[in-house]
Design an enzyme around this catalytic site. Sequence first.
Site, PDB file in Angstrom:
ATOM      1  N   HIS A   1      -8.506 123.351  21.547  1.00  0.00           N
ATOM      2  CA  HIS A   1      -8.172 123.656  23.212  1.00  0.00           C
ATOM      3  C   HIS A   1      -6.378 124.113  22.904  1.00  0.00           C
ATOM      4  CE1 HIS A   1      -7.784 123.916  27.184  1.00  0.00           C
ATOM      5  NE2 HIS A   1      -8.421 122.621  27.444  1.00  0.00           N
ATOM      6  N   ARG A   2      -5.913 123.955  21.590  1.00  0.00           N
ATOM      7  CA  ARG A   2      -4.517 124.656  21.547  1.00  0.00           C
ATOM      8  C   ARG A   2      -4.707 126.171  21.571  1.00  0.00           C
ATOM      9  NH1 ARG A   2      -3.389 121.359  16.030  1.00  0.00           N
ATOM     10  NH2 ARG A   2      -5.395 122.151  15.447  1.00  0.00           N
TER      11      ARG A   2
END
Length: 555
Positions: free
Chosen positions: A528-529
């Site tokens: 998700h980064r």
Amino acid sequence: MPIIEIQVPDIGDFDEVAVIELLVKPGDTVKAEQSLITVESDKASMEIPSSGAGVVKELKVKIGDKVKQGSIVLTLEAAGASSSPATAPTPAPAAVSEKKQPVAGINTAQAAMNSVASRIEVKVPDIGDFKDVAVIEVFVKVGDTIKVEQSLVTVESDKAAMEIPSSAAGVLKELKVKVGDKINIGDLLAILEGSAPTGASTAPAAAVSEQKQPVAGVNTAQAAPVSVASSAHAPAAHNPTTAPTGALPHASPSVRKFARELGVPLEEVKGSGLKGRITEADIQGFTKAVMSGAVATKAIAAKAPAGGDGAALGLIPWPKIDFTKFGPIERKEMSRIKKISGQNLTRNAIMIPAVTNHDDADITDLEAFRVSTNKENEKLGIKVTMLAFLIKACVAALKKFPEFNSSLDGDALIYKQYYHIGFAADTPNGLVVPVIKDADKKGVLQISQEMGELAKKARDGKLTPAEMSGACFTISSLGGIGGRYFTPIINAPEVAILGVCKSQMEPVWDGEKFVPRLMLPLSLTWDHRVIDGAAAARFNAFLGQILSDFRRVLL
Ligand code: CAO
């Protein structure tokens, strides 16, 4: 500007010592007392300081050269010198040597000791100019049997380090110093129980303390400048701070200090210098590798929940249970592959904010095509499985969504312009991930063939590191086994992984009626980064479109 020659000063009994490190280069501005080179005998190493200040003109020694007192180390264009004529006399070697103040001296002659019956006090001997030096390593622990001259601790000033030997033999009863303590001549180091040095056992305490206890290989009566302990000879068995695998590493005091400032465990750093000596660049490289996650220090690895107590993460300790209380058990060591992959998986699971999207792809037509292709190619001996098509489909999706083909590097993203796809392979010894290189340039048949070869090598334990490295994206297929969906763990530094389960016929609504379709469950885990949920949903949808109509791969 006068040119002066910097010579090796009086280095005591060190004769013909090898240059193992050059600490300056031509053009560098050096200050008086700045270390220029490191030399090493078989017992100790020392840094040779500059007797003058100025700009280095020429180095007169190289690594491996043997030097002794009077050898010219380099020439300096003296700083701050008035506009003296070029013929200004170069300081005579003697003068240079005289100017040279040993940065620190070690008089190993005096290992002071008081002996009372069998209780022997081991004190810090005369360590020359060293004052308030910090203990940086402790080699022994209470209960150890100590020999005369065995190193007890290493102390370090800002310029040098030295090992303090024991003046007596016996069993260590009390250790009076710990890492970080500052010590001076005469301070009590340890209390031993056992034999006093030869000829001293019956001597009164005062007489014993006057005894000279030489340290092997060093003329103890004479002060030697900047003596640096070569810890390679320290017995590892007595060093609780060292990995049990061997001796302490070679490194100069400045490098040791640098490592300590960064918290780098020296014993885990591979030295690239002469005789495996650790350089500042090695420390930097190690730190970079740890920070990027490519390497885990033993301390970090040990604290991973699989093998440690999770203390580094502030977690409660791993439960320790005596299973025999509940029934018979058998304990078996995990395979090497399982241990290594366990550490990687733990790091990846903990460090990556991972999310998994589940979806289904209609592979009815593709499966029919696969079956007919296999029939046609039967005589070629190449069997195509769904995984080969998935690899091709993933390449197309990676091209359309390049962030899935990237890796995090600090605050930057590395976008790869190549398409190497890893596939998880189950082997008797554990999970490995062989890599199909340049999958974008290969057809499904070639991919199938390579996959077959790599999977066989994997099962036989014959994969090379090269065959398991460089992947951009990984597919973990349990399709041949079963299951519906699962949440695969990303194989860092990749940013996504596709889990695939067993396809099955399902009733699918076509707008008018339910029709039987072969549906393939897909589970895409993403970092998700780097990726957001919408992009992940689009990636899966795109994969689904390709798998339901494989002609789209060509677009
Ligand atoms: N749906 C239905 N059937 C499938 C399928 C799917 N998604 N994928 C494969 N199959 C079928 C194949 O067609 C083959 O059928 P036949 O024997 O009738 O021809 C059978 O399952 C066995 O396939 P396979 O597993 O030998 O071949 P593969 O290319 O699918 O996989 C390999 C190769 C090496 C990836 C696989 O053997 C393997 O090791 N899988 C395990 C991976 C794993 O452990 N992942 C989990 C990681 S997380 O712990």
